[in-house]
Enzyme design. Structure first.
Site, short mmCIF file in Angstrom:
data_model
loop_
_atom_site.label_atom_id
_atom_site.label_comp_id
_atom_site.label_asym_id
_atom_site.label_seq_id
_atom_site.Cartn_x
_atom_site.Cartn_y
_atom_site.Cartn_z
N ARG A 85 0.92 -0.97 -0.09
CA ARG A 85 -0.14 0.00 -0.04
C ARG A 85 1.06 1.34 -0.02
NH1 ARG A 85 -4.87 1.45 4.21
NH2 ARG A 85 -3.23 1.12 5.87
N ASP A 123 -3.94 2.97 14.17
CA ASP A 123 -3.37 3.56 13.20
C ASP A 123 -4.02 4.83 12.83
OD1 ASP A 123 -5.44 3.24 11.31
OD2 ASP A 123 -4.47 2.03 10.13
#
EC number: 2.3.3.9
Length: 547
Positions: free
Chosen positions: A175, A457
């Site tokens: 990613r 996160d």
């Protein structure tokens, strides 16, 4: 102050490269990513500007809706995305985490089907982190990765996978950062390169052909998009990249995270733009809640209760899931589920049992809804997820489940009604605690941090920040009867900062995190992303952008 280095490629400057990364920063690789920048930077900036224009329209009363100009794409029953690529046919359990060496080794040793190695929300983009990540992935693709820590503990790939559900190593997916983020340690013609093009370009250039040789390919997760035109930009990048190194078009595959309230109205169009490169869509649930609050923050009718009440079963989240599955399966691509962020609770059997039961129920909801796979943040959750999917999905995926009975419109996707939803002082303090905890870690170079037995996160920190801002902006009343004002939340913020500082070692950054957070939650300002707000504080050379 670290001086920039003039590279061997004309017009390219960058922060110093450690000897371990010289194999990554070759003149050929730098020339490739410089070309990507020169080819696509103007379009990237136009698309980012278009985001601001769209936000202004929403602030002034326009609500998200399906685009009339692309109705023909949505209603065309014939076109399809690409067939699943090698290593992506079965994705029933994916593990995610940053590109650190230990994480990569542990993930590849995990009993999962794919591993998303993350330069984005679970990585703080210090120069060292981004450079090390490229080195680690280079070694991982070649199955030549190990680590010996200073305490003598060694990590290496497990060659015996006889007890694993999947006998090969998990398929690697990378990613890169979203279109909104720059890589300010790398300049092309005096301007920072896109963080996403930097991450994608270096990984692809060095590893695409080797990945194909290993039996998978150059596969990516694409984050934070707000329109099909942003997907079109990625698709054009993919074409240029494949042509550059001589790979057939369609070798690259991209799974798009539907994690913005605007993208959910363009899912058909996003798959259409990526067609030959599409490997489906993913429910990025926490960022999706953040985007819902962020984009609709001017509208009081869309105020949400505290995070624990915004489950996947509430109307607007359930509608999002159902439409995503229907759309993906109609187009022949995977519909991936969301993250189980829980981590094992040590020394508390009852609490751990409850947490694992929540994981089980979440994965059961996903597989019975028709998802083709799901995410976990910790290897210990993989067995739960695999068992659930094995019990309810006997085939490699469920693309054959067309979900034609689903009929979701704009009203359902925006429905803010949450029965029993509430806002409490405890919920406010929890948002402050999560926001401060994550931001403090990020300022120290950590993008993924365990808080309250959840692996948090940037997405969950963003939910916390945006909710606090929304509650102050609209002066909501708590369940205790207290009006949420600027002074009220600033008082609670001060208390939370002091509590965290007392329990933290010297040199912590809670005070700094609190100063960044204060104007963001009192509606004095609202930055597009926390990562953009904090990025200048972790740059190696703050003067590099001015060159």
């Amino acid at each position: 102050m670290v001086s920039p280095v003039q590279s061997q490629v004309k017009g390219v400057e960058h922060a110093p490269i450690p000897d371990s990364a010289k194999k990554i920063f070759t003149p050929e690789a730098l020339g490739f990513i410089a070309t990507l920048h020169r080819t696509f930077e103007a379009r990237r900036q136009e698309l980012l500007a278009a985001r601001n224009v769209r936000q202004a329209r929403i602030d002034n009363g326009e609500l998200p809706d399906f685009l009339p100009e692309t109705k023909h794409i949505r209603e065309d029953p014939v076109w399809q995305g690409a067939k699943p690529a090698p290593g992506l046919e079965d994705r029933r359990v994916e593990i995610t985490g940053p590109t650190t060496r230990k994480m990569i080794i542990n993930a590849l040793n995990s009993n999962v089907y794919t591993y998303m190695s993350d330069f984005e929300d679970s990585s703080a983009p210090t120069w060292a982190n981004m450079v090390d990540g490229q080195v680690n992935l280079y070694d991982a693709v070649r199955r030549d990765i190990s680590l010996t820590q200073s305490d003598g503990k060694t990590y290496k790939l497990n060659s015996d996978r006889s007890k694993m559900q999947k006998k090969d190593y998990p398929t690697l997916i990378v990613r890169p950062r979203g279109w909104h983020l720059d890589e300010s340690h790398f300049l092309v013609d005096g301007k920072p390169i896109s963080g996403g093009l930097f991450d994608f370009g270096l990984y692809f250039f060095h590893n695409a052909k080797e990945a194909v040789r290993q039996g998978f390919g150059p596969y990516f997760y694409l984050p934070k998009m707000e329109s099909h035109l942003e997907a079109r930009l990625w698709n054009d990048v993919f074409k240029v990249a494949q042509d550059w190194i001589g790979l057939p078009r369609g070798t690259i595959r991209g799974t798009v995270l539907i994690e913005t309230i605007l993208a959910v109205f363009e899912m058909d169009e996003i798959i259409y733009e990526l067609r030959e490169h599409s490997s489906g869509l993913n429910c990025g649930r926490w960022d999706y809640i953040f985007s819902y609050v962020k984009k609709l923050r001017n509208h009081k009718e869309f105020v949400l209760p505290e995070r624990d009440d915004v489950t996947m079963k509430v109307p607007f989240m359930n509608a999002y899931v159902q439409l995503l599955i229907k759309t993906c399966h109609k187009r022949g691509v995977h519909a991936m589920g969301g993250m189980a962020a829980q981590i094992p609770v040590k020394n508390d059997e009852a609490a751990n049992k409850k947490a694992m039961e929540n994981v089980y129920q979440d994965k059961l909801r996903e597989v019975t809804a028709g998802h083709d796979g799901t995410w976990v943040a910790h290897p210990a959750l993989a067995e739960i997820a695999i068992n659930v999917f094995n019990q309810h999905m006997s085939t490699p995926n469920q693309i054959y489940k067309r979900r034609e009975e689903v009929n979701i419109g704009a009203r359902e996707l925006l429905n803010p009604y949450i029965p029993g939803g509430k806002i409490t002082e405890t919920g406010i303090r929890k948002n402050l605690y999560i926001g401060l905890g994550y931001m403090e870690a990020w300022l120290k170079g950590l993008g993924c941090v365990p808080i309250n037995f959840l692996m948090e996160d940037a997405a969950t920190a963003e939910v916390s920040r945006s909710q606090l801002n929304q509650w102050v902006k609209h002066g909501v009343t708590t369940a205790e009867g207290k009006t949420v004002t600027k002074d009220y939340v600033l008082g609670l913020l001060k208390q939370e900062v002091e509590k965290l500082k007392k329990s933290a070692p010297a040199g912590n950054k809670y005070e700094e995190a609190g100063k960044f957070l204060a104007p963001e939650i009192t509606n004095e300002k609202f930055s597009d992303f926390l990562t953009s707000l904090l990025y200048p504080s972790i740059k190696v050379n703050k003067g590099l952008q001015k060159l």
